[in-house]
Design an enzyme around this catalytic site. Structure first.
Site, PDB file in Angstrom:
ATOM      1  N   LYS A   1     -47.262  70.342  74.614  1.00 49.37           N
ATOM      2  CA  LYS A   1     -48.198  71.120  73.799  1.00 49.37           C
ATOM      3  C   LYS A   1     -48.865  70.153  72.831  1.00 49.37           C
ATOM      4  O   LYS A   1     -48.319  69.092  72.541  1.00 49.37           O
ATOM      5  CB  LYS A   1     -47.430  72.195  73.025  1.00 49.37           C
ATOM      6  CG  LYS A   1     -48.278  73.341  72.546  1.00 49.37           C
ATOM      7  CD  LYS A   1     -48.506  74.413  73.600  1.00 49.37           C
ATOM      8  CE  LYS A   1     -49.522  75.435  73.121  1.00 49.37           C
ATOM      9  NZ  LYS A   1     -49.633  76.598  74.002  1.00 49.37           N
TER      10      LYS A   1
ATOM     11  N   ASP B   1     -55.635  76.998  73.759  1.00 50.65           N
ATOM     12  CA  ASP B   1     -54.692  77.846  73.007  1.00 50.65           C
ATOM     13  C   ASP B   1     -55.523  78.364  71.826  1.00 50.65           C
ATOM     14  O   ASP B   1     -56.758  78.387  71.914  1.00 50.65           O
ATOM     15  CB  ASP B   1     -53.467  77.032  72.543  1.00 50.65           C
ATOM     16  CG  ASP B   1     -52.344  77.902  71.985  1.00 50.65           C
ATOM     17  OD1 ASP B   1     -51.564  78.460  72.775  1.00 50.65           O
ATOM     18  OD2 ASP B   1     -52.245  78.055  70.746  1.00 50.65           O
TER      19      ASP B   1
END
Ligand code: NDP
Length: 459
Positions: free
Chosen positions: A139, A179
């Protein structure tokens, strides 16, 4: 279905085999509260797994799982439209590549710090394993705030961000996606800069791309659609369906909009959504097309949606969707947005199912309230896995230079969500916690990664 098991399995992290491990996570990662929370939740619920399979505690496998393979932090300097220079911080945490290239989104939001990126990366490892697809977990992101920035400013920021990050990426090494704060526009700027620097049109290096340059149909919709398909599966095991149900969705971004759309397609009535300034109540059912226009096209606020709906809708400044009586609640905004009192309000309002479209949106106290009330609860690792799964389908299409139809891709997504649900459900049963999808999802994801790590030696 066997009766829902309301006992919460607890591996006591203050004593026993995992205590020194958790102590080490706290010591090594000071101040990273969200990361501690994510690790704690997984370790506590794996108690039944370690009881039946003590070999998983050997070779410091769990310690290795809690330590990212690589953590990158870098400077991102950029200039705004007035000529002022800004310095942001960029992150990429490459958490675990036992199953495939690191895969996980980039978040641009002022709250982003290393602890948040690590919690998201840790969750991503198990989620990706649960999809059954060959992808590892990672991430990244930045504390850059794209809100109220011009397209030119966002482009300059993305170019600067990619000028450092590109050297760590590749279709076989690390493949980011979007995201919070990173959608099609940002992925476009990032991809353009990657292509310029490397001189390669390597479409498999990013997912969420535009359709004419390697993107996949249904990727935009996938996380929200997948969350609702998962909810439908949860309800099915209880002999119910979404047809006629009243649904509330928090947030009004990518995940929220498409969760609302799919819920309506399946016959539910979506009566509320929100953003960080408040909630809107639209008892006649949300106008998803108008919501898309205001939020996706105009990048406006939810209050503007309410204004345009006129007497149909009411805006609650500072309010949340949890106070509104409903059958199904889908938290789709951000971490820790649904607290204990919110959960109590939902239970009192008659909620039957809660599924996490966002990552870790429900606090541990709120999860406890919902579980003790016997509410069907779909944890994010399972319920929002449709996004990353469809990213893996995008990589598959890129590798074979193919482009699938919307219908075929959505059908694949539905099959994957069924697999994610059923394997979580069956694993929970196998470990003696029937109906508990938190235990099921954590244990099923853990087993896949643990087996791969064990097979690959001391990695
Ligand atoms: P977007 O940026 O498209 O939308 C985020 C939404 O959440 C906005 O409506 C935003 O409102 C709201 N929000 C953000 N922070 C807060 C806050 N502190 N309080 C209240 N509302 C807030 O992001 P996504 O829809 O892509 O992501 C939402 C969640 O889903 C995240 O947890 C993400 O990690 C998760 N997720 C996303 C996937 C994807 O494919 N996009 C895949 C899997 C999970 P505002 O505009 O006011 O900030």
């Amino acid at each position: 279905m066997p009766p829902f098991d309301q006992r919460i399995p607890k591996h006591d992290l203050s004593s026993g085999a995992l205590a020194p491990l958790y102590e080490q996570v706290l010591r090594r990662n000071p101040g990273e509260d969200e990361f501690h929370q994510a690790v704690r939740e997984v370790l506590e619920t794996l108690a039944p797994v370690f009881a039946q399979r003590p070999e998983y505690l050997e070779g410091k496998l769990v310690e290795r799982l809690c330590e990212p393979e690589r953590q990158l932090i870098f400077r991102v300097p950029w200039m705004d439209d007035t000529g002022e220079v800004h310095v942001n911080r960029g992150f990429r945490v490459e958490f675990n590549s036992a199953l495939g290239p690191y895969k996980g989104g980039l978040r641009f939001h002022p709250s982003v710090n290393l602890g948040i990126v690590k919690f998201l990366g840790f969750e991503q490892v198990f989620k990706n394993a649960l999809t059954g697809m060959p992808i590892g977990g990672g991430k990244g992101g930045s504390d850059f705030d794209p809100k109220d920035r011009s397209d030119a400013e966002v482009m300059r920021f993305c170019q600067s961000f990619m000028t450092e990050l590109y050297r760590h990426l590749g279709e076989y090494t690390d493949v980011p996606a979007g995201d919070i704060g990173v959608g099609g526009r940002e992925i476009g700027y990032l991809f353009g800069q990657y292509r310029r620097i490397t001189g390669r049109h390597e479409s498999g290096v990013l997912t969420g791309k535009g359709l004419s340059w390697g993107g996949a149909r249904a990727r935009t919709e996938a996380t929200g659609y997948g969350c609702v398909l998962f909810t439908e599966q949860m309800l099915r095991t209880r002999g119910r369906s979404l047809e006629g149900m009243r649904v509330v969705v928090s947030g009004s971004g990518n995940v929220a909009i498409y969760a609302a759309q799919k819920a309506q397609q399946l016959g539910a009535k979506v009566i509320s959504c929100s953003d960080s300034s408040g909630a809107v109540v639209d008892e006649g059912g949300l106008d998803v097309e108008l919501l898309q226009q205001v939020k996706e096209v105009e990048r406006g606020r939810i209050a503007e949606y309410a204004e345009r709906r006129g007497a149909q809708a009411k805006f609650l400044p500072g309010g949340t969707v949890w106070q509104i009586p409903c059958d199904v609640a889908l938290p789709c905004a951000t971490q820790n947005e649904l607290g204990e009192q919110d959960a109590v309000a939902l239970v009192n309002g008659g909620v039957q199912a809660v599924a996490e479209g966002a990552n870790m949106p429900t606090t541990p106290e709120a999860v406890r309230v919902l579980r003790e009330a016997g509410i069907a609860f779909g944890p994010g690792k399972a319920a929002n896995a449709g996004g990353v799964a469809t990213s893996a389908l995008e990589m598959q299409q890129n590798a074979s230079r193919d482009s699938w139809t919307f219908e075929y891709t959505e059908q694949r997504l539905a099959e994957i969500m069924r697999h994610v649900h059923d394997s979580s459900f069956e694993t929970a049963e196998r470990y003696g916690h029937p109906g508990d999808l938190v235990v099921g999802a954590n244990a099923a994801g853990f087993e896949v990664v643990a087996e791969a790590m064990h097979a690959q030696g001391l990695i």
